[in-house]
Design an enzyme around this catalytic site. Sequence first.
Site, PDB file in Angstrom:
ATOM      1  N   SER A  24      53.059  40.942  39.077  1.00  0.00           N
ATOM      2  CA  SER A  24      52.527  40.849  40.439  1.00  0.00           C
ATOM      3  C   SER A  24      53.278  39.784  41.221  1.00  0.00           C
ATOM      4  O   SER A  24      53.450  38.660  40.745  1.00  0.00           O
ATOM      5  CB  SER A  24      51.048  40.447  40.416  1.00  0.00           C
ATOM      6  OG  SER A  24      50.310  41.314  39.614  1.00  0.00           O
ATOM      7  N   HIS A  55      51.684  47.088  41.153  1.00  0.00           N
ATOM      8  CA  HIS A  55      52.698  47.246  40.118  1.00  0.00           C
ATOM      9  C   HIS A  55      53.358  48.601  40.322  1.00  0.00           C
ATOM     10  O   HIS A  55      52.696  49.623  40.312  1.00  0.00           O
ATOM     11  CB  HIS A  55      52.071  47.218  38.716  1.00  0.00           C
ATOM     12  CG  HIS A  55      51.514  45.899  38.332  1.00  0.00           C
ATOM     13  ND1 HIS A  55      50.263  45.499  38.707  1.00  0.00           N
ATOM     14  CD2 HIS A  55      52.030  44.893  37.606  1.00  0.00           C
ATOM     15  CE1 HIS A  55      50.051  44.286  38.221  1.00  0.00           C
ATOM     16  NE2 HIS A  55      51.099  43.891  37.553  1.00  0.00           N
ATOM     17  N   HIS A  77      49.582  46.711  30.627  1.00  0.00           N
ATOM     18  CA  HIS A  77      48.747  45.574  30.212  1.00  0.00           C
ATOM     19  C   HIS A  77      47.790  46.001  29.107  1.00  0.00           C
ATOM     20  O   HIS A  77      47.337  47.147  29.072  1.00  0.00           O
ATOM     21  CB  HIS A  77      47.897  45.081  31.384  1.00  0.00           C
ATOM     22  CG  HIS A  77      48.697  44.558  32.539  1.00  0.00           C
ATOM     23  ND1 HIS A  77      49.212  45.380  33.498  1.00  0.00           N
ATOM     24  CD2 HIS A  77      49.066  43.296  32.860  1.00  0.00           C
ATOM     25  CE1 HIS A  77      49.872  44.637  34.390  1.00  0.00           C
ATOM     26  NE2 HIS A  77      49.805  43.374  34.028  1.00  0.00           N
ATOM     27  N   TYR A  79      44.754  45.309  28.900  1.00  0.00           N
ATOM     28  CA  TYR A  79      43.417  45.661  29.408  1.00  0.00           C
ATOM     29  C   TYR A  79      43.326  47.093  29.905  1.00  0.00           C
ATOM     30  O   TYR A  79      42.250  47.585  30.195  1.00  0.00           O
ATOM     31  CB  TYR A  79      42.970  44.678  30.504  1.00  0.00           C
ATOM     32  CG  TYR A  79      43.874  44.608  31.722  1.00  0.00           C
ATOM     33  CD1 TYR A  79      43.954  45.663  32.634  1.00  0.00           C
ATOM     34  CD2 TYR A  79      44.641  43.479  31.960  1.00  0.00           C
ATOM     35  CE1 TYR A  79      44.786  45.594  33.734  1.00  0.00           C
ATOM     36  CE2 TYR A  79      45.476  43.399  33.063  1.00  0.00           C
ATOM     37  CZ  TYR A  79      45.539  44.455  33.951  1.00  0.00           C
ATOM     38  OH  TYR A  79      46.370  44.385  35.032  1.00  0.00           O
ATOM     39  N   GLU A  80      44.478  47.792  30.015  1.00  0.00           N
ATOM     40  CA  GLU A  80      44.417  49.155  30.551  1.00  0.00           C
ATOM     41  C   GLU A  80      43.840  50.128  29.533  1.00  0.00           C
ATOM     42  O   GLU A  80      43.094  51.037  29.887  1.00  0.00           O
ATOM     43  CB  GLU A  80      45.807  49.604  31.011  1.00  0.00           C
ATOM     44  CG  GLU A  80      46.292  48.810  32.224  1.00  0.00           C
ATOM     45  CD  GLU A  80      47.716  49.161  32.612  1.00  0.00           C
ATOM     46  OE1 GLU A  80      47.974  50.335  32.933  1.00  0.00           O
ATOM     47  OE2 GLU A  80      48.576  48.261  32.593  1.00  0.00           O
ATOM     48  N   ALA A 107      51.912  36.678  37.420  1.00  0.00           N
ATOM     49  CA  ALA A 107      51.062  35.858  38.281  1.00  0.00           C
ATOM     50  C   ALA A 107      50.037  35.211  37.358  1.00  0.00           C
ATOM     51  O   ALA A 107      49.573  35.836  36.410  1.00  0.00           O
ATOM     52  CB  ALA A 107      50.369  36.729  39.321  1.00  0.00           C
ATOM     53  N   MET A 202      46.965  37.551  32.132  1.00  0.00           N
ATOM     54  CA  MET A 202      46.570  38.730  31.340  1.00  0.00           C
ATOM     55  C   MET A 202      47.773  39.530  30.854  1.00  0.00           C
ATOM     56  O   MET A 202      47.667  40.729  30.612  1.00  0.00           O
ATOM     57  CB  MET A 202      45.666  39.638  32.186  1.00  0.00           C
ATOM     58  CG  MET A 202      44.436  38.940  32.738  1.00  0.00           C
ATOM     59  SD  MET A 202      43.476  40.050  33.760  1.00  0.00           S
ATOM     60  CE  MET A 202      42.391  38.898  34.607  1.00  0.00           C
ATOM     61  N   SER A 203      48.931  38.887  30.737  1.00  0.00           N
ATOM     62  CA  SER A 203      50.123  39.659  30.344  1.00  0.00           C
ATOM     63  C   SER A 203      51.073  38.791  29.533  1.00  0.00           C
ATOM     64  O   SER A 203      50.680  37.771  28.981  1.00  0.00           O
ATOM     65  CB  SER A 203      50.838  40.170  31.605  1.00  0.00           C
ATOM     66  OG  SER A 203      51.402  39.094  32.325  1.00  0.00           O
ATOM     67  N   ASN A 226      46.236  31.015  41.984  1.00  0.00           N
ATOM     68  CA  ASN A 226      44.876  30.482  42.168  1.00  0.00           C
ATOM     69  C   ASN A 226      44.634  29.394  41.128  1.00  0.00           C
ATOM     70  O   ASN A 226      45.371  29.290  40.151  1.00  0.00           O
ATOM     71  CB  ASN A 226      43.840  31.599  41.971  1.00  0.00           C
ATOM     72  CG  ASN A 226      43.982  32.286  40.623  1.00  0.00           C
ATOM     73  OD1 ASN A 226      44.834  33.168  40.468  1.00  0.00           O
ATOM     74  ND2 ASN A 226      43.201  31.875  39.644  1.00  0.00           N
ATOM     75  N   HIS A 238      41.578  40.675  42.403  1.00  0.00           N
ATOM     76  CA  HIS A 238      42.958  41.141  42.268  1.00  0.00           C
ATOM     77  C   HIS A 238      43.648  41.113  43.637  1.00  0.00           C
ATOM     78  O   HIS A 238      44.827  40.772  43.743  1.00  0.00           O
ATOM     79  CB  HIS A 238      42.993  42.540  41.655  1.00  0.00           C
ATOM     80  CG  HIS A 238      44.380  42.987  41.292  1.00  0.00           C
ATOM     81  ND1 HIS A 238      45.186  42.277  40.423  1.00  0.00           N
ATOM     82  CD2 HIS A 238      45.124  44.045  41.710  1.00  0.00           C
ATOM     83  CE1 HIS A 238      46.359  42.891  40.319  1.00  0.00           C
ATOM     84  NE2 HIS A 238      46.347  43.960  41.082  1.00  0.00           N
TER      85      HIS A 238
END
Length: 264
Positions: A24, A55, A77, A79-80, A107, A202-203, A226, A238
């Site tokens: 991202s 993405h 990812h 989480y997908e 990110a 998360m990656s 953030n 997101h």
Amino acid sequence: MNALDTIRQRAGHFQPRVAVVLGSGWGGLTEHITDAIQMPYKDLEGFPQPTVAGHNATLWLGHIGGQAVAVMSGRKHGYETGAVDGMAEPLRVLKGLGCHTLVQTNAAGSLRLDMPPQSLMLVTDHLNLPQRSPLVGLDGNARFVNMVNAYDCKLNQLATQIAQAQGATLFEGVYAWFLGPQFETPAEIRMAQLLGADAVGMSTVPETIIARHLGLRVLALSIITNFGAGMSSENLSHAHTLSQAQEGNATASRLLADIIAALP
Ligand code: HPA
């Protein structure tokens, strides 16, 4: 046809040396690619079909400076689907084409008050908090990958020198991987701080493990979008990640392009 053959058919004898994964906010890097050939992932067997807004799903082959690159705009990812090996096949293919180095971008949320949104952080090490591995199920001794110096310290020195020459501030730190897709709780953020992490995301961690297993050198950069949950009053989403990542985009991409061009 397998992806390696499809790419060779489209790109001839082009041999990329550096593989890049764009997370991202890093899409601006593609503006630095010359002689670009673009291939949608849907034409490439084993490449992921990302489900996340922001993405893309395109492989770019071309040059950044004098460096021959293969840039993956879009990643899979954990989480997908719950599987954490979604990037194993693409990275194997990019190594097969000739890549010896993987540059990763993402990110991330900051765990340090002195590293505010829009900061750039060089990842020097990681915490695999879910303790998931893309190597589970493989056999042979090569799966017992040494993770010391996983983020190559020589490449990190080079990145730091280039940032200094540009007058850009480049933080360094430990990236803690959370599986997601939900953001962390404030208690989880305090835990990650206690464990020595500087940023959360998360990656990246699964790809680093895959790359080290393949023998690729790894360099990773985070754009801070953030503060971690509970550290500030901002509301995490997101959309917020994407808008913050976009703001830092041009500077981050220019620094990244210069680093890629200078990689030995
Ligand atoms: N947590 C996890 N992933 C993220 C964050 C965060 O705060 N910001 C951007 N990606």
